[in-house]
Design an enzyme around this catalytic site. Structure first.
Site, PDB file in Angstrom:
ATOM      1  N   HIS A  75      27.413  22.983  26.581  1.00 33.93           N
ATOM      2  CA  HIS A  75      28.590  22.289  27.101  1.00 33.93           C
ATOM      3  C   HIS A  75      28.870  20.995  26.320  1.00 33.93           C
ATOM      4  CE1 HIS A  75      28.531  24.324  31.357  1.00 33.93           C
ATOM      5  NE2 HIS A  75      28.829  25.150  30.365  1.00 33.93           N
ATOM      6  N   GLU A  77      29.400  17.926  27.218  1.00 36.75           N
ATOM      7  CA  GLU A  77      28.655  16.719  27.586  1.00 36.75           C
ATOM      8  C   GLU A  77      27.246  16.745  26.999  1.00 36.75           C
ATOM      9  OE1 GLU A  77      30.174  19.003  29.493  1.00 36.75           O
ATOM     10  OE2 GLU A  77      30.624  18.219  31.481  1.00 36.75           O
ATOM     11  N   CYS A 101      29.246  19.911  34.999  1.00 35.22           N
ATOM     12  CA  CYS A 101      28.497  20.856  35.830  1.00 35.22           C
ATOM     13  C   CYS A 101      27.140  20.266  36.188  1.00 35.22           C
ATOM     14  CB  CYS A 101      28.328  22.192  35.100  1.00 35.22           C
ATOM     15  SG  CYS A 101      27.089  22.146  33.786  1.00 35.22           S
ATOM     16  N   CYS A 104      24.748  19.674  33.097  1.00 38.59           N
ATOM     17  CA  CYS A 104      25.121  18.485  32.322  1.00 38.59           C
ATOM     18  C   CYS A 104      24.837  17.223  33.115  1.00 38.59           C
ATOM     19  CB  CYS A 104      26.584  18.556  31.904  1.00 38.59           C
ATOM     20  SG  CYS A 104      26.872  19.796  30.622  1.00 38.59           S
TER      21      CYS A 104
END
Ligand SMILES: [Zn+2]
Length: 159
Positions: A75, A77, A101, A104
């Site tokens: 992801h 992040e 999420c 993260c």
């Protein structure tokens, strides 16, 4: 007299996050992130994609079936945190277009990031987002929805 129509820090860094998202090869979801220190210096950026060496052409981008992107994708992040390559992120701000999420959120908390600024919260009702908010709140990471009086910014490559 100075210009009055310059962009705010928030607009600048969210703009960088969105620009990073445009590098994503994901056909369904493009997310970008930008990490900034207390002096408003950019420490790192990231977008959702596969790890180094895992080809965008060989690995699956599909969401359904036996072999999906979820097993491989990093992801935005987490990529931004990892792309910082060990820089001190304590007290930093993270700009991201989609609310982080739960996975993260763990990395955000452990890296010392103090604030998350997000653009939208599309999966607010999902278990992952509920867990994410619970952990971020327990850890004292501030979460703030991005606001601006502008609807868009444009970038021109021709003057
Ligand atoms: Zn995530």
């Amino acid at each position: 007299m100075k210009r009055k129509d310059y962009i705010s820090w928030d607009e600048y860094f969210m703009g960088v996050a969105i620009l990073a998202s445009k590098r994503s090869k994901d056909p369904n979801t493009q997310v970008g992130a930008c990490i900034v220190d207390n002096n408003n210096i950019i420490l790192s950026t990231g977008y959702n994609g596969f790890p180094f060496g895992c080809s965008d052409d060989d690995y699956p981008w599909c969401r359904d079936g036996e072999d999906t992107k979820y097993s491989y994708v990093v992801h935005a992040e987490l990529n931004a945190i990892l792309n910082a390559r060990g820089k001190n992120l304590k007290g930093a701000r993270l700009y991201v277009d989609l609310f982080p999420c739960n996975e993260c959120a763990k990395a955000i908390i452990q890296s010392g990031i103090a604030e998350v600024v997000y653009l939208y919260d599309k999966y607010a009702d999902s278990a992952a987002t509920v867990a994410s908010k619970r952990m971020l709140q327990s850890a004292g990471v501030a979460c703030r929805k991005f606001t601006s009086d502008k609807k868009s910014l444009s970038i021109d490559f021709e003057k």
